[in-house]
Design a protein around this motif. Structure first.
Motif, PDB file in Angstrom:
ATOM      1  N   ALA A 236       1.997   1.512   2.489  1.00 30.72           N
ATOM      2  CA  ALA A 236       1.084   0.624   3.221  1.00 30.72           C
ATOM      3  C   ALA A 236       1.699   0.143   4.529  1.00 30.72           C
ATOM      4  O   ALA A 236       1.013   0.025   5.552  1.00 30.72           O
ATOM      5  CB  ALA A 236       0.697  -0.561   2.339  1.00 30.72           C
ATOM      6  N   ARG A 237       3.008  -0.126   4.518  1.00 29.69           N
ATOM      7  CA  ARG A 237       3.672  -0.589   5.732  1.00 29.69           C
ATOM      8  C   ARG A 237       3.659   0.497   6.800  1.00 29.69           C
ATOM      9  O   ARG A 237       3.440   0.213   7.989  1.00 29.69           O
ATOM     10  CB  ARG A 237       5.113  -0.990   5.413  1.00 29.69           C
ATOM     11  CG  ARG A 237       5.894  -1.443   6.645  1.00 29.69           C
ATOM     12  CD  ARG A 237       7.378  -1.495   6.374  1.00 29.69           C
ATOM     13  NE  ARG A 237       8.132  -1.681   7.604  1.00 29.69           N
ATOM     14  CZ  ARG A 237       9.437  -1.474   7.716  1.00 29.69           C
ATOM     15  NH1 ARG A 237      10.137  -1.078   6.667  1.00 29.69           N
ATOM     16  NH2 ARG A 237      10.058  -1.654   8.865  1.00 29.69           N
ATOM     17  N   ILE A 238       3.872   1.745   6.394  1.00 26.98           N
ATOM     18  CA  ILE A 238       3.877   2.842   7.366  1.00 26.98           C
ATOM     19  C   ILE A 238       2.512   2.974   8.022  1.00 26.98           C
ATOM     20  O   ILE A 238       2.398   3.142   9.238  1.00 26.98           O
ATOM     21  CB  ILE A 238       4.294   4.155   6.675  1.00 26.98           C
ATOM     22  CG1 ILE A 238       5.712   4.036   6.102  1.00 26.98           C
ATOM     23  CG2 ILE A 238       4.206   5.320   7.649  1.00 26.98           C
ATOM     24  CD1 ILE A 238       6.159   5.248   5.320  1.00 26.98           C
ATOM     25  N   LEU A 239       1.449   2.870   7.212  1.00 27.76           N
ATOM     26  CA  LEU A 239       0.107   2.967   7.793  1.00 27.76           C
ATOM     27  C   LEU A 239      -0.173   1.798   8.730  1.00 27.76           C
ATOM     28  O   LEU A 239      -0.728   1.993   9.826  1.00 27.76           O
ATOM     29  CB  LEU A 239      -0.934   3.010   6.670  1.00 27.76           C
ATOM     30  CG  LEU A 239      -2.398   3.056   7.150  1.00 27.76           C
ATOM     31  CD1 LEU A 239      -2.646   4.282   8.015  1.00 27.76           C
ATOM     32  CD2 LEU A 239      -3.344   3.024   5.959  1.00 27.76           C
ATOM     33  N   GLN A 240       0.210   0.603   8.338  1.00 27.91           N
ATOM     34  CA  GLN A 240      -0.018  -0.560   9.195  1.00 27.91           C
ATOM     35  C   GLN A 240       0.707  -0.399  10.532  1.00 27.91           C
ATOM     36  O   GLN A 240       0.130  -0.652  11.600  1.00 27.91           O
ATOM     37  CB  GLN A 240       0.462  -1.831   8.480  1.00 27.91           C
ATOM     38  CG  GLN A 240      -0.333  -2.207   7.241  1.00 27.91           C
ATOM     39  CD  GLN A 240      -1.675  -2.820   7.582  1.00 27.91           C
ATOM     40  OE1 GLN A 240      -1.908  -3.244   8.702  1.00 27.91           O
ATOM     41  NE2 GLN A 240      -2.574  -2.872   6.611  1.00 27.91           N
ATOM     42  N   GLU A 241       1.963   0.019  10.472  1.00 31.53           N
ATOM     43  CA  GLU A 241       2.728   0.199  11.707  1.00 31.53           C
ATOM     44  C   GLU A 241       2.133   1.320  12.563  1.00 31.53           C
ATOM     45  O   GLU A 241       2.117   1.227  13.796  1.00 31.53           O
ATOM     46  CB  GLU A 241       4.188   0.509  11.369  1.00 31.53           C
ATOM     47  CG  GLU A 241       4.937  -0.631  10.704  1.00 31.53           C
ATOM     48  CD  GLU A 241       5.214  -1.777  11.664  1.00 31.53           C
ATOM     49  OE1 GLU A 241       5.183  -1.552  12.888  1.00 31.53           O
ATOM     50  OE2 GLU A 241       5.441  -2.905  11.179  1.00 31.53           O
ATOM     51  N   PRO A 269     -12.132  -0.973   6.846  1.00 34.46           N
ATOM     52  CA  PRO A 269     -12.920   0.007   7.588  1.00 34.46           C
ATOM     53  C   PRO A 269     -12.091   1.211   8.013  1.00 34.46           C
ATOM     54  O   PRO A 269     -11.026   1.077   8.619  1.00 34.46           O
ATOM     55  CB  PRO A 269     -13.413  -0.791   8.805  1.00 34.46           C
ATOM     56  CG  PRO A 269     -13.495  -2.191   8.312  1.00 34.46           C
ATOM     57  CD  PRO A 269     -12.345  -2.343   7.369  1.00 34.46           C
ATOM     58  N   GLY A 270     -12.590   2.393   7.669  1.00 29.75           N
ATOM     59  CA  GLY A 270     -11.888   3.636   7.978  1.00 29.75           C
ATOM     60  C   GLY A 270     -11.063   4.157   6.828  1.00 29.75           C
ATOM     61  O   GLY A 270     -10.621   5.309   6.861  1.00 29.75           O
ATOM     62  N   PHE A 271     -10.867   3.334   5.773  1.00 28.81           N
ATOM     63  CA  PHE A 271     -10.007   3.719   4.649  1.00 28.81           C
ATOM     64  C   PHE A 271     -10.623   3.184   3.359  1.00 28.81           C
ATOM     65  O   PHE A 271     -10.725   1.971   3.163  1.00 28.81           O
ATOM     66  CB  PHE A 271      -8.591   3.171   4.834  1.00 28.81           C
ATOM     67  CG  PHE A 271      -7.971   3.561   6.149  1.00 28.81           C
ATOM     68  CD1 PHE A 271      -7.278   4.750   6.281  1.00 28.81           C
ATOM     69  CD2 PHE A 271      -8.111   2.751   7.267  1.00 28.81           C
ATOM     70  CE1 PHE A 271      -6.730   5.120   7.490  1.00 28.81           C
ATOM     71  CE2 PHE A 271      -7.568   3.094   8.486  1.00 28.81           C
ATOM     72  CZ  PHE A 271      -6.874   4.293   8.607  1.00 28.81           C
ATOM     73  N   MET A 272     -11.028   4.099   2.476  1.00 24.59           N
ATOM     74  CA  MET A 272     -11.688   3.730   1.230  1.00 24.59           C
ATOM     75  C   MET A 272     -10.686   3.828   0.083  1.00 24.59           C
ATOM     76  O   MET A 272     -10.227   4.915  -0.267  1.00 24.59           O
ATOM     77  CB  MET A 272     -12.872   4.647   0.966  1.00 24.59           C
ATOM     78  CG  MET A 272     -13.661   4.291  -0.280  1.00 24.59           C
ATOM     79  SD  MET A 272     -14.589   2.743  -0.130  1.00 24.59           S
ATOM     80  CE  MET A 272     -15.906   3.243   0.983  1.00 24.59           C
ATOM     81  N   PRO A 376     -13.232   1.378  16.040  1.00 23.14           N
ATOM     82  CA  PRO A 376     -12.088   0.499  16.311  1.00 23.14           C
ATOM     83  C   PRO A 376     -11.415   0.075  15.011  1.00 23.14           C
ATOM     84  O   PRO A 376     -12.046   0.029  13.947  1.00 23.14           O
ATOM     85  CB  PRO A 376     -12.731  -0.699  17.021  1.00 23.14           C
ATOM     86  CG  PRO A 376     -14.146  -0.701  16.541  1.00 23.14           C
ATOM     87  CD  PRO A 376     -14.515   0.739  16.354  1.00 23.14           C
ATOM     88  N   ILE A 377     -10.131  -0.201  15.086  1.00 22.21           N
ATOM     89  CA  ILE A 377      -9.385  -0.659  13.909  1.00 22.21           C
ATOM     90  C   ILE A 377      -9.765  -2.109  13.636  1.00 22.21           C
ATOM     91  O   ILE A 377      -9.577  -2.982  14.481  1.00 22.21           O
ATOM     92  CB  ILE A 377      -7.873  -0.516  14.148  1.00 22.21           C
ATOM     93  CG1 ILE A 377      -7.524   0.956  14.407  1.00 22.21           C
ATOM     94  CG2 ILE A 377      -7.088  -1.051  12.967  1.00 22.21           C
ATOM     95  CD1 ILE A 377      -6.086   1.167  14.826  1.00 22.21           C
ATOM     96  N   GLN A 382     -13.308 -10.689   7.850  1.00 23.44           N
ATOM     97  CA  GLN A 382     -14.727 -10.377   7.740  1.00 23.44           C
ATOM     98  C   GLN A 382     -14.946  -8.869   7.635  1.00 23.44           C
ATOM     99  O   GLN A 382     -15.771  -8.395   6.849  1.00 23.44           O
ATOM    100  CB  GLN A 382     -15.484 -10.939   8.947  1.00 23.44           C
ATOM    101  CG  GLN A 382     -17.002 -10.752   8.882  1.00 23.44           C
ATOM    102  CD  GLN A 382     -17.619 -11.475   7.694  1.00 23.44           C
ATOM    103  OE1 GLN A 382     -17.232 -12.611   7.399  1.00 23.44           O
ATOM    104  NE2 GLN A 382     -18.546 -10.822   7.016  1.00 23.44           N
ATOM    105  N   GLY A 383     -14.181  -8.096   8.417  1.00 25.10           N
ATOM    106  CA  GLY A 383     -14.318  -6.650   8.359  1.00 25.10           C
ATOM    107  C   GLY A 383     -13.943  -6.097   6.996  1.00 25.10           C
ATOM    108  O   GLY A 383     -14.635  -5.230   6.451  1.00 25.10           O
ATOM    109  N   ILE A 384     -12.854  -6.597   6.427  1.00 23.88           N
ATOM    110  CA  ILE A 384     -12.422  -6.145   5.103  1.00 23.88           C
ATOM    111  C   ILE A 384     -13.431  -6.574   4.042  1.00 23.88           C
ATOM    112  O   ILE A 384     -13.739  -5.825   3.107  1.00 23.88           O
ATOM    113  CB  ILE A 384     -11.018  -6.695   4.790  1.00 23.88           C
ATOM    114  CG1 ILE A 384      -9.990  -6.055   5.745  1.00 23.88           C
ATOM    115  CG2 ILE A 384     -10.643  -6.434   3.341  1.00 23.88           C
ATOM    116  CD1 ILE A 384      -8.584  -6.574   5.567  1.00 23.88           C
TER     117      ILE A 384
END
Length: 405
Positions: A236-241, A269-272, A376-377, A382-384
């Motif tokens: 998860a950290r790698i994806l966030q970075e 958003p963008g990842f299920m 957009p990321i 609210q988005g989550i």
């Protein structure tokens, strides 16, 4: 009277010196003749180590003209694909020929493919191709850099605006996952590093590795690969970075579409992601469990892609040789590029066919060129929350469709 002091036995001192010089010169000439005359000199000389009658270039020609299975066993490519790969590297300017070099593109690519496909050591390749280990290492690194540059052409998304036939033609996936463009996950690749930084690369199993983040489409093609993270880093950290890094080049899917990810990642958003806990009423828990099973079936495309990659290139399984970290990163990227190259030009490859057949069975179990604007990321609360509600609605609809209630 003074001159008599310099006369001895009828000879002057300077005449004696001339005779001594002549004798020395004669001795040097005789010794030189003895040293360089093979009939007189029996001192053993150092022989050339790489003295095989079959040079590296001749070996490549022999394999290319030999049995078709021979090049596949050694380089994982057929003869036409091997020649096509070499042509692409040269025509697109990723591999430049230097007039002073004896090793051509075919020999250079061949020794690199054997290195990746069989995890061969440099000294083994040096014996096979009749070059020094330094020459082998230099050409392996050179071809790796060329393949990394080639990844810009092959490792990228395509046709993200369409629903893939794998989803469209499966009643367990469609219409609920019609907006899924692929899957994303991390995998551990064997690594080597200096002792002082080894703890950073030590994974939870105790081995040394780097954690590679990759995304693939439904054709088992990699669309993004990020290397260089230590084995101790969390997925998860790698994806966030990666998402926050301005130069990561991550291909966000178009608005409303997404990658499948496992429970280690945040559902956003963008990842299920799947549901982490089955809470709620009995019907809600059953709906979430059904969603998770089908979600896992769609998401396993990334696991199967990793499986083909590591099966084709055992160098990734390790133990990794003592390459520099930069070279190890290039090895991973080069293997992913070759993986996509094979997928595009050899759709009936045995490694892909084996995984495709297995994947088709799992998919049945209840368990392009067009440019699209990336969404957009959105990591806001609210988005989550909206994305979580979207996932819940899919699960409920899926459950109602199955049970008719």
């Amino acid at each position: 009277m003074d001159n008599e002091l310099h006369v001895q036995s009828g000879q002057l001192d300077d005449e004696t010196d001339d005779l001594d010089i002549d004798n020395i010169l004669m001795a040097v000439i005789v010794m030189g003749l003895i040293f360089f005359d093979p009939r007189l000199n029996h001192v053993s000389r150092r022989r050339k180590i790489r003295d095989s009658a079959l040079s590296g270039r001749d070996y490549v020609l022999e394999v290319l003209n030999g049995h078709p299975d021979r090049i596949i066993e050694n380089m994982r490519l057929s003869v036409p694909l091997f020649l096509h790969l070499c042509d692409i590297l040269v025509d697109r300017g990723y591999w430049h020929a230097y007039p002073s070099q004896r090793v051509g593109v075919h020999e250079s690519v061949a020794l690199t493919l054997i290195c990746l496909s069989h995890d061969e050591r440099n000294w083994v390749l040096a014996e096979r191709f009749q070059h020094s280990t330094e020459t082998i290492d230099r050409h392996v690194r050179r071809v790796l850099r060329a393949l990394v540059r080639l990844s810009r052409d092959f490792v990228r998304p395509r046709n993200v605006g369409e629903t893939h036939p794998r989803i469209l033609n499966n009643g367990l996936f469609y219409p609920w996952f019609k907006d899924c463009v692929g899957a994303l996950d991390g995998t551990h690749i064997s690594a080597w590093c200096r002792t002082e930084i080894s703890e950073r690369y030590r994974n939870r199993h105790g081995g040394l590795s780097q954690n590679v983040l990759a995304a693939c489409d439904h054709d088992m093609r990699f669309v993004y690969v990020r290397v260089g993270w230590e084995g101790s880093a969390h997925d998860a950290r790698i994806l966030q970075e990666t998402l926050h890094h301005p130069n990561s080049g991550f291909p966000m899917p178009p608005l409303g579409k997404y990658y499948m990810v496992d429970a280690a990642y945040t559902n956003m958003p963008g990842f299920m992601a799947p549901f982490r806990a089955a809470r709620g009423t009995q019907h809600e828990r059953a709906a979430k469990a059904l969603f998770n099973r089908r979600h896992a079936s769609v998401r396993n495309i990334i696991e199967r892609s990793f499986g083909v990659l590591k099966k084709r290139f055992p160098i990734l399984k390790g133990p990794m040789q003592n390459y520099l970290i930069a070279t190890q990163n290039n090895i991973v990227l080069a293997c992913c590029t070759l993986h996509n190259f094979m997928r595009d030009y050899a759709p009936n490859d045995e490694y892909f066919d084996e995984e495709a057949a297995l994947g088709a069975q799992l998919d049945l179990q209840d368990g392009g060129n067009e440019i699209h604007e990336a969404q957009p990321i959105d990591m806001s609360q609210q988005g989550i929350q909206n994305w979580n509600e979207n996932r819940r609605a899919i699960a409920v609809h899926m459950y109602v469709n199955r049970h008719g209630a």
